[in-house]
Design an enzyme around this catalytic site. Structure first.
Site, PDB file in Angstrom:
ATOM      1  N   CYS A 193       3.432  -5.208   1.102  1.00 49.06           N
ATOM      2  CA  CYS A 193       4.775  -5.315   0.541  1.00 49.06           C
ATOM      3  C   CYS A 193       5.813  -5.051   1.637  1.00 49.06           C
ATOM      4  O   CYS A 193       5.761  -4.020   2.313  1.00 49.06           O
ATOM      5  CB  CYS A 193       4.932  -4.313  -0.598  1.00 49.06           C
ATOM      6  SG  CYS A 193       6.627  -4.109  -1.173  1.00 49.06           S
ATOM      7  N   GLU A 194       6.727  -5.975   1.811  1.00 47.75           N
ATOM      8  CA  GLU A 194       7.712  -5.819   2.884  1.00 47.75           C
ATOM      9  C   GLU A 194       8.765  -4.763   2.567  1.00 47.75           C
ATOM     10  O   GLU A 194       9.511  -4.347   3.448  1.00 47.75           O
ATOM     11  CB  GLU A 194       8.390  -7.149   3.183  1.00 47.75           C
ATOM     12  CG  GLU A 194       9.270  -7.685   2.082  1.00 47.75           C
ATOM     13  CD  GLU A 194       9.891  -9.033   2.447  1.00 47.75           C
ATOM     14  OE1 GLU A 194      11.036  -9.259   2.031  1.00 47.75           O
ATOM     15  OE2 GLU A 194       9.252  -9.833   3.141  1.00 47.75           O
ATOM     16  N   HIS A 195       8.834  -4.310   1.323  1.00 46.15           N
ATOM     17  CA  HIS A 195       9.846  -3.319   0.955  1.00 46.15           C
ATOM     18  C   HIS A 195       9.426  -1.895   1.311  1.00 46.15           C
ATOM     19  O   HIS A 195      10.274  -1.060   1.651  1.00 46.15           O
ATOM     20  CB  HIS A 195      10.152  -3.404  -0.545  1.00 46.15           C
ATOM     21  CG  HIS A 195      10.735  -4.719  -0.949  1.00 46.15           C
ATOM     22  ND1 HIS A 195      10.533  -5.277  -2.194  1.00 46.15           N
ATOM     23  CD2 HIS A 195      11.501  -5.602  -0.260  1.00 46.15           C
ATOM     24  CE1 HIS A 195      11.159  -6.437  -2.264  1.00 46.15           C
ATOM     25  NE2 HIS A 195      11.746  -6.660  -1.098  1.00 46.15           N
ATOM     26  N   HIS A 196       8.111  -1.592   1.205  1.00 47.36           N
ATOM     27  CA  HIS A 196       7.649  -0.239   1.476  1.00 47.36           C
ATOM     28  C   HIS A 196       6.502  -0.186   2.481  1.00 47.36           C
ATOM     29  O   HIS A 196       6.015   0.902   2.807  1.00 47.36           O
ATOM     30  CB  HIS A 196       7.192   0.433   0.169  1.00 47.36           C
ATOM     31  CG  HIS A 196       8.266   0.545  -0.853  1.00 47.36           C
ATOM     32  ND1 HIS A 196       8.427  -0.368  -1.881  1.00 47.36           N
ATOM     33  CD2 HIS A 196       9.269   1.451  -1.008  1.00 47.36           C
ATOM     34  CE1 HIS A 196       9.462  -0.030  -2.627  1.00 47.36           C
ATOM     35  NE2 HIS A 196      10.004   1.061  -2.126  1.00 47.36           N
ATOM     36  N   GLN A 236       5.207 -11.019  -3.358  1.00 49.47           N
ATOM     37  CA  GLN A 236       4.241 -11.893  -4.018  1.00 49.47           C
ATOM     38  C   GLN A 236       4.862 -13.220  -4.450  1.00 49.47           C
ATOM     39  O   GLN A 236       4.226 -14.267  -4.362  1.00 49.47           O
ATOM     40  CB  GLN A 236       3.639 -11.171  -5.222  1.00 49.47           C
ATOM     41  CG  GLN A 236       2.564 -11.965  -5.948  1.00 49.47           C
ATOM     42  CD  GLN A 236       1.938 -11.192  -7.075  1.00 49.47           C
ATOM     43  OE1 GLN A 236       1.794  -9.974  -6.997  1.00 49.47           O
ATOM     44  NE2 GLN A 236       1.562 -11.868  -8.150  1.00 49.47           N
ATOM     45  N   HIS A 279       0.282  -3.737  -7.101  1.00 58.59           N
ATOM     46  CA  HIS A 279       1.132  -3.314  -5.987  1.00 58.59           C
ATOM     47  C   HIS A 279       1.112  -1.789  -5.883  1.00 58.59           C
ATOM     48  O   HIS A 279       1.506  -1.091  -6.828  1.00 58.59           O
ATOM     49  CB  HIS A 279       2.567  -3.799  -6.203  1.00 58.59           C
ATOM     50  CG  HIS A 279       2.706  -5.289  -6.119  1.00 58.59           C
ATOM     51  ND1 HIS A 279       3.401  -5.907  -5.096  1.00 58.59           N
ATOM     52  CD2 HIS A 279       2.230  -6.284  -6.908  1.00 58.59           C
ATOM     53  CE1 HIS A 279       3.347  -7.224  -5.265  1.00 58.59           C
ATOM     54  NE2 HIS A 279       2.646  -7.468  -6.357  1.00 58.59           N
ATOM     55  N   CYS A 292       2.987   0.022  -4.247  1.00 57.77           N
ATOM     56  CA  CYS A 292       4.330   0.604  -4.287  1.00 57.77           C
ATOM     57  C   CYS A 292       4.724   0.966  -5.721  1.00 57.77           C
ATOM     58  O   CYS A 292       5.644   1.762  -5.932  1.00 57.77           O
ATOM     59  CB  CYS A 292       5.352  -0.336  -3.673  1.00 57.77           C
ATOM     60  SG  CYS A 292       5.445  -1.962  -4.434  1.00 57.77           S
TER      61      CYS A 292
END
Length: 207
Positions: free
Chosen positions: A96-99, A139, A167, A169
């Site tokens: 996941c590019e956010h976390h 995703q 996920h 996250c």
């Protein structure tokens, strides 16, 4: 569509040629700084080699940044096959590019060849999934990228991609709901037809 072709949706893509070479030393230094930032001692026995190990792991985990879909969809065959081709339960491991924590699950990739019956090797579909999974990702984007690459490179009459992932996250932090799965789909061309789409989904669901 009289010629059996479909136009891919535009997806912002950073080309592999624009990605700089992997910098292992910089990755090691960043991991060491991160360990210091969270209050750890990167010089203690258990962590001394961790920056180098993480740098090596990240080279593999994000290898898709330096690959293009045409690198893996290199082989096609004109066999005159006109019916659906579907590979289901392709394992997906992405980040996941956010976390920068993993998400994992399965992808189901199906297409109906163009009027010339051109197909690709079944393993190539799994490799295509890996190209986009091995990047910092979301995703939804990954699902679209897989579908649009098939449209561009195989020119099929229809494409269906369904991705189901958990996920971390959501599971190990934040809302903390382990076991919840996110399902995304991308449908192109004749796969939008209700009966054709229903057939594909019944094969995916095993009914």
């Amino acid at each position: 569509m009289t010629d059996g072709s479909i136009t891919p949706l535009s997806t912002p893509v950073r080309r592999a040629a624009d990605v700089p070479p992997y910098d292992a030393a910089r990755a090691e230094a960043a991991v060491r700084e991160l360990l210091l930032a969270v209050g750890e001692d990167p010089e203690r026995e258990g962590l001394r080699e961790t920056p180098a190990r993480v740098a090596r792991a990240y080279r593999e985990i994000f290898a898709g940044l330096r690959q293009e879909p045409e690198d893996v969809l290199t082989t096609t065959f004109d066999l005159g096959h006109e019916e659906m081709v579907l590979v289901k339960d392709i394992e997906v491991y992405s980040t996941c590019e956010h976390h920068l924590v993993p998400f994992h699950g399965v992808a189901h990739v199906g297409y109906i060849p163009n009027v010339d019956g051109r197909i690709t090797g079944l393993s190539k579909l799994a490799r295509l999934v890996e190209v986009y999974a091995r990047r910092p990702q979301v995703q939804e984007r990954m699902t679209t990228q897989i579908a649009d690459s098939l449209v561009e490179l195989l020119e099929p009459r229809g494409v269906l991609v369904v991705v189901q992932c958990e996920h971390l996250c959501m599971s190990m932090r934040g809302v903390r709901k382990p076991g919840s799965r996110t399902i995304t789909s991308a449908v192109r061309g004749v796969m939008r037809d209700g009966a054709t789409r229903a057939e594909a989904m019944s094969l995916i669901l095993g009914k």
